[in-house]
Design a protein around this motif. Structure first.
Motif, PDB file in Angstrom:
ATOM      1  N   VAL A   8       0.842  -1.199   0.000  1.00  0.00           N
ATOM      2  CA  VAL A   8       0.000   0.000   0.000  1.00  0.00           C
ATOM      3  C   VAL A   8       0.877   1.250   0.000  1.00  0.00           C
ATOM      4  O   VAL A   8       2.080   1.172   0.238  1.00  0.00           O
ATOM      5  N   SER A   9       0.265   2.391  -0.268  1.00  0.00           N
ATOM      6  CA  SER A   9       0.999   3.652  -0.335  1.00  0.00           C
ATOM      7  C   SER A   9       1.275   4.183   1.068  1.00  0.00           C
ATOM      8  O   SER A   9       0.345   4.427   1.839  1.00  0.00           O
ATOM      9  N   HIS A  15      -0.193   7.721   1.306  1.00  0.00           N
ATOM     10  CA  HIS A  15      -1.636   7.728   1.596  1.00  0.00           C
ATOM     11  C   HIS A  15      -1.909   7.352   3.046  1.00  0.00           C
ATOM     12  O   HIS A  15      -2.878   7.827   3.650  1.00  0.00           O
ATOM     13  N   VAL A  31      -7.743  10.760  -4.181  1.00  0.00           N
ATOM     14  CA  VAL A  31      -8.675   9.723  -4.641  1.00  0.00           C
ATOM     15  C   VAL A  31      -8.474   9.460  -6.132  1.00  0.00           C
ATOM     16  O   VAL A  31      -8.461   8.312  -6.588  1.00  0.00           O
ATOM     17  N   SER A  55      -5.790   9.738  -7.746  1.00  0.00           N
ATOM     18  CA  SER A  55      -4.515   9.037  -7.964  1.00  0.00           C
ATOM     19  C   SER A  55      -4.684   7.528  -7.862  1.00  0.00           C
ATOM     20  O   SER A  55      -3.867   6.765  -8.397  1.00  0.00           O
ATOM     21  N   TRP A  56      -5.733   7.062  -7.163  1.00  0.00           N
ATOM     22  CA  TRP A  56      -5.998   5.621  -7.083  1.00  0.00           C
ATOM     23  C   TRP A  56      -6.275   5.044  -8.467  1.00  0.00           C
ATOM     24  O   TRP A  56      -6.028   3.869  -8.715  1.00  0.00           O
ATOM     25  N   SER A 109       0.872   7.943  -7.138  1.00  0.00           N
ATOM     26  CA  SER A 109       1.517   7.219  -6.043  1.00  0.00           C
ATOM     27  C   SER A 109       2.504   6.234  -6.652  1.00  0.00           C
ATOM     28  O   SER A 109       2.139   5.434  -7.520  1.00  0.00           O
ATOM     29  N   HIS A 157       1.371   2.613  -6.283  1.00  0.00           N
ATOM     30  CA  HIS A 157       0.308   2.238  -7.215  1.00  0.00           C
ATOM     31  C   HIS A 157       0.835   2.117  -8.642  1.00  0.00           C
ATOM     32  O   HIS A 157       0.362   1.276  -9.409  1.00  0.00           O
ATOM     33  N   VAL A 184      -6.158  -4.036  -4.507  1.00  0.00           N
ATOM     34  CA  VAL A 184      -7.020  -2.883  -4.818  1.00  0.00           C
ATOM     35  C   VAL A 184      -7.878  -2.516  -3.608  1.00  0.00           C
ATOM     36  O   VAL A 184      -8.062  -1.329  -3.297  1.00  0.00           O
ATOM     37  N   TRP A 239      -5.754  -0.620  -1.196  1.00  0.00           N
ATOM     38  CA  TRP A 239      -5.545   0.753  -1.661  1.00  0.00           C
ATOM     39  C   TRP A 239      -6.721   1.643  -1.298  1.00  0.00           C
ATOM     40  O   TRP A 239      -6.553   2.749  -0.790  1.00  0.00           O
ATOM     41  N   VAL A 240      -7.919   1.148  -1.588  1.00  0.00           N
ATOM     42  CA  VAL A 240      -9.137   1.958  -1.400  1.00  0.00           C
ATOM     43  C   VAL A 240      -9.372   2.279   0.069  1.00  0.00           C
ATOM     44  O   VAL A 240      -9.802   3.384   0.414  1.00  0.00           O
ATOM     45  N   THR A 270      -7.081   2.375   2.516  1.00  0.00           N
ATOM     46  CA  THR A 270      -5.916   2.899   3.252  1.00  0.00           C
ATOM     47  C   THR A 270      -6.206   4.235   3.919  1.00  0.00           C
ATOM     48  O   THR A 270      -5.997   4.397   5.136  1.00  0.00           O
TER      49      THR A 270
END
Length: 549
Positions: free
Chosen positions: A153-154, A157, A185, A187-188, A417, A420, A523, A526-527, A529
């Motif tokens: 994960v980032s 973030h 958001v 950037s996801w 990111s 990502h 994914v 990511w969402v 995080t």
């Protein structure tokens, strides 16, 4: 035989538990050393307890950055076997720490990305300190959880979510810059999409110009120097823009002190300047690779393996440069809030920019290196081989995507990111492999098998319902007894057919080049995080506030 097997398993478990205890012990020793040093050097400062605890949180955050985020820089090189795990960790540890120390900057933004307006804290220094402590701990805990789950994960973030959650807990929803949040958001979607497309295009270009050609040796001699020189240009440009941005002014000043040199002073390098320097390096690399290939052509074989070998050394350099740039940039995720706390305690004020004492920089630099060495291999394996199978050409394409996407996005002002982008690049080369290998046939076969499973389940339920009705009847005819016997036979057959269909489905899913379960897990991570780190941070802030008031 079984007793011997059990004994071997017991010995392996024993060794594994000892190794885990040793890792935890070393990590705790590092955090204890930070605590002791902080207390020893800030004895006469009011609120030095907060500074010491914040330093521990910063060290913990830095270790988690090393354990999670660094995998994106070296994972593809390890997965492609261009580097061994030990070699990758050694290179990454050295260059991450070097990037943090050399180019981490003397001043960092205390609030990553300007996510909150610190003016709304007013003169409430205590609340600001508590918020930064909560943000650090929450981000670190979330990264730790993601690492255990095997999800890259980032880290940016994570700290953004931590700062946002603590800020809202301290001063309400109005403190957040929702425009900046909207960019995060976006950037996801932008980051993995750009990374995936660029990586897929580079891999497709290599296949079209070299792999699909009959004379691969001749094609390699023509095209490999071009690809490697483009990589040199991209990475030098990327390194100057993202890795050396903080110390660029000092470099210009140093060059101007030389005779016959007069350069315009710049706070940060311009794209054109960085690009021209990259072009010079690219030209040098082109000539060097061309000369090396000419010398080695007689020993090359006309196969894919030989072509892959030409990208090994460039990948080692890519891993080192990516690690340097990452250390220079992402060390701020750990030491930015810590520098803010240190500045607030030492001066009694709140600022959006803070100087970094050498010990704070050391916490970040050594923390990233230690976290990578202790817990990095787990995520390196995930990025390098658990999403899709990588070789040197695919890893090269992913590395190119990482550098070029950041360069393009920085010039267009798009939020991206690096985590990502790298994972998007892995997805991109994997999906391209499926497309080239006509894996859509496998997808259609999977859909057919799913439909068969659904039909088998319906038939099985219908037979069971009929059997229940017949068994409930008090008096049965001969025909009904015969039907009951037949139903038992049909149910057994349907069970066997259902089991076989499920087994075939599982086998076909393994034939896909990109593991769908890994895609879903990453994914999802990511969402969630930012909201997860924000929620955790708000809870920690209220807990600290409750203890202190």
């Amino acid at each position: 035989m079984e007793i011997k097997t059990l004994h071997k398993l017991e010995k392996q478990a024993y060794k594994k538990s000892h190794a885990e205890i040793a890792r935890i012990g070393f990590a705790l020793f590092f955090l204890a050393a930070i605590l002791a040093y902080s207390f020893a050097t800030s004895g006469g400062v009011p609120n030095n307890l907060f500074l010491a605890i914040a330093a521990v949180f910063g060290g913990y955050m830095a270790m988690n950055i090393g354990a999670n985020d660094v995998a994106n820089n070296v994972g593809p090189a390890v997965g492609s076997k261009a580097l061994t795990m030990g070699g990758a960790i050694m290179i990454a540890m050295i260059f991450e720490a070097a990037g943090a120390f050399i180019a981490g900057g003397e001043v960092v933004s205390t609030i990553k990305g300007g996510i909150i307006d610190i003016k709304q804290f007013g003169n409430d220094t205590d609340s600001f300190i508590w918020a930064m402590m909560a943000a650090l701990l929450a981000a670190a805990l979330w990264l730790n959880l993601a690492t255990v789950a095997g999800a890259p994960v980032s880290t940016t973030h994570s700290i953004v979510g931590g700062v946002m959650g603590a800020g809202m807990a301290a001063a309400g929803f109005g403190i957040v810059d929702w425009g900046t949040m909207g960019a995060i958001v976006s950037s996801w979607i932008i980051s993995p999409l750009m990374g995936g497309i660029i990586a897929a295009l580079f891999l497709l270009a290599i296949k079209k110009t070299i792999i699909f050609r009959e004379d691969k040796i001749k094609a390699s001699y023509r095209w490999v120097p071009i690809y490697v020189s483009v990589m040199a240009w991209a990475f030098v440009t990327y390194l100057i823009l993202k890795g050396l941005g903080q110390v660029w002014a000092q470099w210009i000043e140093l060059l101007n002190s030389l005779p016959l040199v007069s350069l315009e002073a710049q706070g940060k390098p311009a794209f054109l300047t960085a690009s021209l320097i990259g072009l010079i390096f690219g030209g040098f690399v082109f000539a060097l690779v061309k000369k090396t290939l000419k010398r080695n052509m007689s020993s090359m074989k006309n196969d894919r393996h030989s072509v892959n070998g030409q990208f090994t050394i460039p990948l080692i350099f890519a891993a080192a440069l990516l690690s340097f740039a990452h250390g220079a940039n992402d060390v701020a995720n750990a030491i930015g809030p810590l520098a803010a706390i240190n500045d607030a305690i030492m001066t009694g004020g709140i600022t959006d920019k803070a100087g970094i004492p050498i010990w704070v920089m050391a916490v970040g630099a050594f923390g990233i290196a230690i976290g990578l060495g202790l817990y990095g291999p787990r995520l390196i394996r995930t990025v390098g081989g658990e999403i899709t199978e990588l070789d040197q050409m695919r890893a090269y394409s992913i590395a190119m995507a990482a550098a070029l996407t950041v360069i393009i996005a920085s010039q267009l002002g798009l939020p991206v990111s690096t985590t990502h982008i790298a994972i998007g690049g892995v997805f991109g080369v994997g999906f391209l492999r499926e497309w080239l290998d006509e894996s859509n046939k496998i997808e259609r076969q999977i859909d057919r098998e799913k439909a068969e499973i659904k039909d088998d389940k319906k038939m099985l339920n219908a037979l069971r319902n009929e059997l229940k009705k017949l068994e409930k009847k008090p008096a049965k005819t001969v025909e009904e007894y015969q039907r009951i016997t037949e139903l038992f036979r049909l149910i057994d057959e349907e069970k066997a057919a259902l089991k076989k269909a499920k087994k075939l489905l599982k086998k076909d899913k393994k034939n896909l080049f990109v593991k769908r379960d890994m895609v879903k897990k990453i994914v999802t991570a990511w969402v969630v995080t930012v909201p997860a780190a924000a929620t955790l941070s708000a809870c920690i802030f209220f807990m600290i506030k409750g203890i202190m008031l």
